[in-house]
Design a protein around this motif. Sequence first.
Motif, PDB file in Angstrom:
ATOM      1  N   THR A   1     -67.569  22.003 134.129  1.00  0.00           N
ATOM      2  CA  THR A   1     -66.337  21.573 134.800  1.00  0.00           C
ATOM      3  C   THR A   1     -65.957  20.127 134.490  1.00  0.00           C
ATOM      4  O   THR A   1     -64.906  19.670 134.935  1.00  0.00           O
ATOM      5  CB  THR A   1     -66.497  21.717 136.324  1.00  0.00           C
ATOM      6  OG1 THR A   1     -67.628  20.947 136.755  1.00  0.00           O
ATOM      7  CG2 THR A   1     -66.714  23.179 136.708  1.00  0.00           C
TER       8      THR A   1
ATOM      9  N   ARG B   1     -64.442  16.885 132.931  1.00  0.00           N
ATOM     10  CA  ARG B   1     -63.209  16.613 132.183  1.00  0.00           C
ATOM     11  C   ARG B   1     -63.170  15.119 131.831  1.00  0.00           C
ATOM     12  O   ARG B   1     -62.360  14.352 132.374  1.00  0.00           O
ATOM     13  CB  ARG B   1     -61.980  16.999 133.015  1.00  0.00           C
ATOM     14  CG  ARG B   1     -61.897  18.469 133.380  1.00  0.00           C
ATOM     15  CD  ARG B   1     -61.681  19.343 132.159  1.00  0.00           C
ATOM     16  NE  ARG B   1     -61.450  20.736 132.519  1.00  0.00           N
ATOM     17  CZ  ARG B   1     -62.406  21.653 132.596  1.00  0.00           C
ATOM     18  NH1 ARG B   1     -63.686  21.301 132.351  1.00  0.00           N
ATOM     19  NH2 ARG B   1     -62.119  22.897 132.905  1.00  0.00           N
TER      20      ARG B   1
ATOM     21  N   VAL C   1     -65.096  17.510 138.224  1.00  0.00           N
ATOM     22  CA  VAL C   1     -64.617  16.988 136.935  1.00  0.00           C
ATOM     23  C   VAL C   1     -65.296  15.690 136.538  1.00  0.00           C
ATOM     24  O   VAL C   1     -65.076  15.179 135.443  1.00  0.00           O
ATOM     25  CB  VAL C   1     -63.082  16.787 136.956  1.00  0.00           C
ATOM     26  CG1 VAL C   1     -62.386  18.108 137.245  1.00  0.00           C
ATOM     27  CG2 VAL C   1     -62.667  15.731 137.975  1.00  0.00           C
TER      28      VAL C   1
ATOM     29  N   LEU D   1     -59.908  13.332 131.001  1.00  0.00           N
ATOM     30  CA  LEU D   1     -58.915  13.201 132.069  1.00  0.00           C
ATOM     31  C   LEU D   1     -59.364  12.242 133.167  1.00  0.00           C
ATOM     32  O   LEU D   1     -58.757  12.207 134.237  1.00  0.00           O
ATOM     33  CB  LEU D   1     -58.638  14.580 132.687  1.00  0.00           C
ATOM     34  CG  LEU D   1     -57.966  15.611 131.772  1.00  0.00           C
ATOM     35  CD1 LEU D   1     -57.911  16.977 132.457  1.00  0.00           C
ATOM     36  CD2 LEU D   1     -56.564  15.141 131.396  1.00  0.00           C
TER      37      LEU D   1
ATOM     38  N   ASN E   1     -56.369  19.853 135.519  1.00  0.00           N
ATOM     39  CA  ASN E   1     -57.766  19.982 135.102  1.00  0.00           C
ATOM     40  C   ASN E   1     -58.176  21.411 134.779  1.00  0.00           C
ATOM     41  O   ASN E   1     -59.032  21.635 133.928  1.00  0.00           O
ATOM     42  CB  ASN E   1     -58.683  19.441 136.207  1.00  0.00           C
ATOM     43  CG  ASN E   1     -58.603  17.940 136.372  1.00  0.00           C
ATOM     44  OD1 ASN E   1     -59.200  17.187 135.613  1.00  0.00           O
ATOM     45  ND2 ASN E   1     -57.835  17.495 137.359  1.00  0.00           N
TER      46      ASN E   1
END
Length: 474
Positions: free
Chosen positions: A268, A270, A76, A273, A310
């Motif tokens: 992948t 993020r 992430v 976040l 996630n």
Amino acid sequence: MLVTLGFTMVALFMVLIMTKRLTPVVALILVPLCFAVIAGAGAGVGDAVMDQVGEFAPTAALLFFAIVYFGLMIDVGLFDPLIRLILRLCGNSPVRVVVGSAVLAALVSLDGDGSTTFIITVSAMLPLYLRLKLSPVVLTVVANLSAGVMNVIPWGGPTVRAATALGVSPSELFNPMIPSMLAGMVAVVLMAWALGVSEKRRLQRQGLEMSLGTVQTVEVVESRELALSGGGPRSRTGGSSPAAGSAGDGGPAGGDADRGALDPGRPTLRPRLIWFNGALTVALLVLLGMDVLPLPFLFMVATAVALLVNFPRPAEQVERIKEHSSSIVSVVSMVFAAAVLTAVLSQTGMDTAMANWLVDVVPDAWGPHLAVITGVLSMPLTFFLSNDGFYFGVLPILSQAAAEYGISGVEMARASIVGQPVHFTSPLVPAMLLLVSLAKVELADHHRKVIWRAVVLSLVMLLAALATGVIPLG
């Protein structure tokens, strides 16, 4: 006979894995079982192995979910800013990158958990090694050495075991050993510097070979074109050669540099976040340090939360676990396989026989030097035995003998912890198995480079302790 069988078994095991005749998993299972049959062990070995597997199960669970969790954090992009910061500080210099790896591992080791140390260090540094085309074995070596030296901190385990076994204060044991630990870390940095220089020269040689090969190819092509056209020589000053540039201080850093963990376009990521993932990781590390809940349980919960937030779709969650399955299977299988070796050593009595033999072979004239002898013996004994076996089984025997020569228990306890750099390279240490698995390094390649350096580190720490007087020479 048990002594001979024990040492022969360990020697054969090490030879087989270091020559790559057997994989560590196969060697850890079959070699001890063969020697258990020779030693006349019965069906009780099976029960002993199952008991040991049960004791190792929490460690296996910890490693399983730790690999998934930190793998997710890499996926992430949580560590991308840290990696870029380190890259800016280290530049393209192999020397600075390798030394930085040693320092980072030492700092993270302050939490006292080897598995966490290796997970964070490899997660942060491996992409840089791949980007600069450095050998991942160098990363595992310097991380292993740093963690081994730092493992003597009181909350790391060995110091508390030694203090408990001999009934001394952990602070009285450890505080005088701080200069020795610092000397060990200076030696680690020097070794990391030497490894970095070696990698730099290797990259420069490779760059030179590539440049020479390209120039020779260009000259052959041009000579053929000249012969066919009958024209005069053409100048090469109008453009740069494909081989322009050299490895310089860090080697190639382009092309595939931004792929993998640093790929800014990987699906992948993020970025929205990152604060949540950062807070979750900090909370996890704080709870790990506080030791208020079982470590495997903490990683289980953190992994479940990270997956849910996630990657909310079940298919994505399955895909992320599959992505890291090779590392999981590799390290967990070695942990359970190591249970066979440990169980056979204890069930047959080989471990006790080996320890008592080493104590018995020490001549009486060496009695006044038992503290130094204990420091030396702590290297092989903690490599072949668990810390529990050494500190609760062997150390009290040595300390009792040393008391007759006026050597105090706390002095013997200090001497007993200088072998920790060697202990941390043992295949019986799950964290070390995790390290080589995360970096995708062969255990044999790692051992060839790390064991002798760990011995040197232990000797440096022992000499520093002797120089400062915290361990008596005689």
